[in-house]
Write a protein that holds these residues in place. Sequence first.
Motif, PDB file in Angstrom:
ATOM      1  N   LYS A  42       0.673  -0.992   0.119  1.00 48.10           N
ATOM      2  CA  LYS A  42       0.197  -0.325   0.260  1.00 48.10           C
ATOM      3  C   LYS A  42       0.525   0.875   0.030  1.00 48.10           C
ATOM      4  CE  LYS A  42      -3.978  -2.385   2.859  1.00 48.10           C
ATOM      5  NZ  LYS A  42      -3.077  -3.693   2.143  1.00 48.10           N
ATOM      6  N   ALA A  43       2.081   0.773   0.717  1.00 44.04           N
ATOM      7  CA  ALA A  43       3.147   2.194   0.997  1.00 44.04           C
ATOM      8  C   ALA A  43       4.528   1.222   0.271  1.00 44.04           C
ATOM      9  CB  ALA A  43       2.372   2.648   1.561  1.00 44.04           C
ATOM     10  N   ASP A  44       5.885   2.884  -0.815  1.00 40.19           N
ATOM     11  CA  ASP A  44       6.687   2.237  -1.137  1.00 40.19           C
ATOM     12  C   ASP A  44       7.388   1.701   0.608  1.00 40.19           C
ATOM     13  OD1 ASP A  44       6.752   2.920  -2.771  1.00 40.19           O
ATOM     14  OD2 ASP A  44       8.050   4.408  -2.714  1.00 40.19           O
ATOM     15  N   CYS A  45       7.897   0.516   1.009  1.00 39.09           N
ATOM     16  CA  CYS A  45       8.211   0.285   2.391  1.00 39.09           C
ATOM     17  C   CYS A  45       9.522  -0.400   2.023  1.00 39.09           C
ATOM     18  CB  CYS A  45       7.320  -0.797   2.866  1.00 39.09           C
ATOM     19  SG  CYS A  45       7.156  -2.174   2.041  1.00 39.09           S
ATOM     20  N   TYR A  46      10.417  -0.882   3.310  1.00 42.43           N
ATOM     21  CA  TYR A  46      11.776  -1.884   3.537  1.00 42.43           C
ATOM     22  C   TYR A  46      11.293  -2.966   4.677  1.00 42.43           C
ATOM     23  CZ  TYR A  46      14.317   1.738   1.742  1.00 42.43           C
ATOM     24  OH  TYR A  46      14.809   2.793   0.529  1.00 42.43           O
ATOM     25  N   ASN A  47      11.288  -4.134   3.987  1.00 42.74           N
ATOM     26  CA  ASN A  47      10.914  -5.839   4.782  1.00 42.74           C
ATOM     27  C   ASN A  47      12.144  -5.890   4.995  1.00 42.74           C
ATOM     28  OD1 ASN A  47       8.367  -5.040   4.470  1.00 42.74           O
ATOM     29  ND2 ASN A  47       7.748  -6.698   3.347  1.00 42.74           N
ATOM     30  N   LEU A  48      12.379  -6.535   6.293  1.00 40.06           N
ATOM     31  CA  LEU A  48      13.085  -8.214   6.585  1.00 40.06           C
ATOM     32  C   LEU A  48      12.287  -9.169   6.995  1.00 40.06           C
ATOM     33  CD1 LEU A  48      16.953  -8.063   6.724  1.00 40.06           C
ATOM     34  CD2 LEU A  48      16.508  -6.996   8.919  1.00 40.06           C
ATOM     35  N   ALA A  49      12.952 -10.030   7.114  1.00 42.85           N
ATOM     36  CA  ALA A  49      12.680 -11.060   8.144  1.00 42.85           C
ATOM     37  C   ALA A  49      12.942 -11.177   9.335  1.00 42.85           C
ATOM     38  CB  ALA A  49      13.013 -12.505   7.579  1.00 42.85           C
ATOM     39  N   ILE A  50      11.367 -11.650  10.123  1.00 41.53           N
ATOM     40  CA  ILE A  50      11.947 -11.651  12.366  1.00 41.53           C
ATOM     41  C   ILE A  50      13.238 -12.056  12.180  1.00 41.53           C
ATOM     42  CG2 ILE A  50      10.871 -12.332  13.805  1.00 41.53           C
ATOM     43  CD1 ILE A  50       7.946 -12.241  12.002  1.00 41.53           C
ATOM     44  N   SER A  51      13.603 -13.544  11.581  1.00 41.02           N
ATOM     45  CA  SER A  51      14.742 -14.546  11.637  1.00 41.02           C
ATOM     46  C   SER A  51      15.772 -13.300  11.522  1.00 41.02           C
ATOM     47  CB  SER A  51      14.861 -15.733  10.763  1.00 41.02           C
ATOM     48  OG  SER A  51      14.872 -14.593   9.433  1.00 41.02           O
ATOM     49  N   GLU A  52      15.792 -12.356  10.522  1.00 46.88           N
ATOM     50  CA  GLU A  52      17.529 -11.426  11.085  1.00 46.88           C
ATOM     51  C   GLU A  52      17.180 -10.127  12.546  1.00 46.88           C
ATOM     52  OE1 GLU A  52      19.333 -10.785   8.687  1.00 46.88           O
ATOM     53  OE2 GLU A  52      18.151 -13.302   8.191  1.00 46.88           O
ATOM     54  N   LEU A  53      16.377 -10.154  13.124  1.00 45.80           N
ATOM     55  CA  LEU A  53      16.655  -9.421  14.143  1.00 45.80           C
ATOM     56  C   LEU A  53      17.028 -10.187  15.227  1.00 45.80           C
ATOM     57  CD1 LEU A  53      12.561  -8.535  14.140  1.00 45.80           C
ATOM     58  CD2 LEU A  53      14.332  -7.410  13.276  1.00 45.80           C
ATOM     59  N   GLN A  54      17.271  -9.384  16.743  1.00 51.62           N
ATOM     60  CA  GLN A  54      18.179 -10.101  17.715  1.00 51.62           C
ATOM     61  C   GLN A  54      17.302  -9.410  19.140  1.00 51.62           C
ATOM     62  OE1 GLN A  54      21.486 -10.772  17.469  1.00 51.62           O
ATOM     63  NE2 GLN A  54      21.189 -10.176  14.914  1.00 51.62           N
ATOM     64  N   ASP A  55      16.937 -10.534  20.125  1.00 55.15           N
ATOM     65  CA  ASP A  55      16.482 -10.835  20.317  1.00 55.15           C
ATOM     66  C   ASP A  55      16.262  -9.431  21.315  1.00 55.15           C
ATOM     67  OD1 ASP A  55      15.228 -13.252  20.144  1.00 55.15           O
ATOM     68  OD2 ASP A  55      16.389 -14.462  21.639  1.00 55.15           O
ATOM     69  N   ILE A  56      15.709  -8.989  22.457  1.00 49.98           N
ATOM     70  CA  ILE A  56      15.583  -7.820  23.482  1.00 49.98           C
ATOM     71  C   ILE A  56      15.616  -8.164  24.671  1.00 49.98           C
ATOM     72  CG2 ILE A  56      13.736  -5.985  22.292  1.00 49.98           C
ATOM     73  CD1 ILE A  56      12.565  -6.406  24.744  1.00 49.98           C
ATOM     74  N   GLU A  57      17.187  -7.715  25.224  1.00 47.71           N
ATOM     75  CA  GLU A  57      17.073  -7.835  26.612  1.00 47.71           C
ATOM     76  C   GLU A  57      16.222  -7.100  27.741  1.00 47.71           C
ATOM     77  OE1 GLU A  57      21.430  -7.085  27.778  1.00 47.71           O
ATOM     78  OE2 GLU A  57      21.865  -6.861  25.983  1.00 47.71           O
ATOM     79  N   THR A  58      15.200  -8.431  28.945  1.00 44.53           N
ATOM     80  CA  THR A  58      14.513  -7.654  29.392  1.00 44.53           C
ATOM     81  C   THR A  58      14.691  -8.211  30.915  1.00 44.53           C
ATOM     82  OG1 THR A  58      14.141 -10.240  29.660  1.00 44.53           O
ATOM     83  CG2 THR A  58      12.389  -8.957  28.179  1.00 44.53           C
ATOM     84  N   GLN A  59      14.275  -6.725  31.253  1.00 41.48           N
ATOM     85  CA  GLN A  59      15.160  -6.395  32.946  1.00 41.48           C
ATOM     86  C   GLN A  59      14.006  -6.060  33.318  1.00 41.48           C
ATOM     87  OE1 GLN A  59      17.354  -3.041  32.794  1.00 41.48           O
ATOM     88  NE2 GLN A  59      15.557  -1.574  32.996  1.00 41.48           N
ATOM     89  N   SER A  60      12.367  -6.417  33.465  1.00 40.10           N
ATOM     90  CA  SER A  60      11.220  -6.002  34.119  1.00 40.10           C
ATOM     91  C   SER A  60      10.565  -7.628  33.675  1.00 40.10           C
ATOM     92  CB  SER A  60      11.054  -5.050  33.690  1.00 40.10           C
ATOM     93  OG  SER A  60       8.994  -4.471  34.444  1.00 40.10           O
ATOM     94  N   THR A  61       9.508  -7.415  34.897  1.00 43.96           N
ATOM     95  CA  THR A  61       8.921  -8.258  34.471  1.00 43.96           C
ATOM     96  C   THR A  61       6.636  -7.742  34.841  1.00 43.96           C
ATOM     97  OG1 THR A  61       9.108  -9.258  37.129  1.00 43.96           O
ATOM     98  CG2 THR A  61       9.714 -10.724  35.345  1.00 43.96           C
ATOM     99  N   THR A  62       6.996  -6.662  34.634  1.00 45.64           N
ATOM    100  CA  THR A  62       5.771  -6.128  34.664  1.00 45.64           C
ATOM    101  C   THR A  62       4.663  -6.190  33.991  1.00 45.64           C
ATOM    102  OG1 THR A  62       6.925  -3.533  34.952  1.00 45.64           O
ATOM    103  CG2 THR A  62       4.586  -4.057  35.260  1.00 45.64           C
ATOM    104  N   VAL A  63       5.201  -7.676  32.479  1.00 45.04           N
ATOM    105  CA  VAL A  63       3.939  -7.867  32.036  1.00 45.04           C
ATOM    106  C   VAL A  63       4.074  -9.099  31.538  1.00 45.04           C
ATOM    107  CG1 VAL A  63       2.986  -6.938  29.377  1.00 45.04           C
ATOM    108  CG2 VAL A  63       5.441  -5.980  29.890  1.00 45.04           C
ATOM    109  N   GLN A  64       2.707  -9.362  31.805  1.00 41.85           N
ATOM    110  CA  GLN A  64       3.575 -11.099  31.866  1.00 41.85           C
ATOM    111  C   GLN A  64       3.831 -11.840  30.613  1.00 41.85           C
ATOM    112  OE1 GLN A  64      -1.019 -12.163  32.631  1.00 41.85           O
ATOM    113  NE2 GLN A  64      -1.207 -11.468  34.692  1.00 41.85           N
ATOM    114  N   ALA A  65       5.035 -12.239  30.874  1.00 42.23           N
ATOM    115  CA  ALA A  65       5.412 -12.674  29.653  1.00 42.23           C
ATOM    116  C   ALA A  65       5.712 -14.112  29.661  1.00 42.23           C
ATOM    117  CB  ALA A  65       7.037 -11.572  29.307  1.00 42.23           C
ATOM    118  N   ARG A  66       6.051 -14.437  27.560  1.00 47.43           N
ATOM    119  CA  ARG A  66       6.785 -16.064  27.280  1.00 47.43           C
ATOM    120  C   ARG A  66       7.616 -16.089  26.863  1.00 47.43           C
ATOM    121  NH1 ARG A  66       0.307 -18.556  26.974  1.00 47.43           N
ATOM    122  NH2 ARG A  66      -0.870 -17.236  28.576  1.00 47.43           N
ATOM    123  N   SER A  67       8.281 -16.609  27.003  1.00 51.25           N
ATOM    124  CA  SER A  67       9.414 -16.564  25.886  1.00 51.25           C
ATOM    125  C   SER A  67       9.301 -18.233  25.355  1.00 51.25           C
ATOM    126  CB  SER A  67      11.297 -16.941  26.616  1.00 51.25           C
ATOM    127  OG  SER A  67      11.095 -15.487  26.886  1.00 51.25           O
TER     128      SER A  67
END
Length: 167
Positions: free
Chosen positions: A142-167
């Motif tokens: 729908k617009a000019d854009c750039y795409n990259l596969a999720i597999s190319e991303l780095q995991d984020i470092e978490t330091q809080s458990t304020t949100v209910q997260a599951r890895s």
Amino acid sequence: MIEVKITPELVERAKKKTAHVGVLQGSITGSASHVVGAIGELIVADLTGATEANTHDYDLILDGKRIDVKTKRCNTPPKTYYDCSVAAHGSKQDCDSYVFVRIKIDGTRAWVLGEIDKRDFYKNATHHRRGDVDPDNGFVFKADCYNLAISELQDIETQSTTVQARS
């Protein structure tokens, strides 16, 4: 990739955050996605301890790094071969990195997909023009854009458990 349960409290925080936001310049979906975007930003801030900045160029600051959170809705849990997108006009934003988030359309779950340095994103992403058809899935851009596969991303470092997260 981190899966997060979206709580009613998180949705209320996002609604308050976006109560006075108009339509953003260059927005593809208009104001309909403001709350979705705010949910993504709040999840990342809660997981990492980042400070909200809410500038035109970036959403969060963490240890001096300026992070722009890119959030979009989805129907199913994301696969690592799915793409993350940045609209071409977003390439001008003065940030250091992107964090990508997907939120299930029914509003029950979100996935923090990962992070990438802005320069690395554009070095490795595929550019698509408005009207191009994605050969992998038939999607018409729908617009000019750039795409990259999720597999190319780095995991984020978490330091809080304020949100209910599951890895």
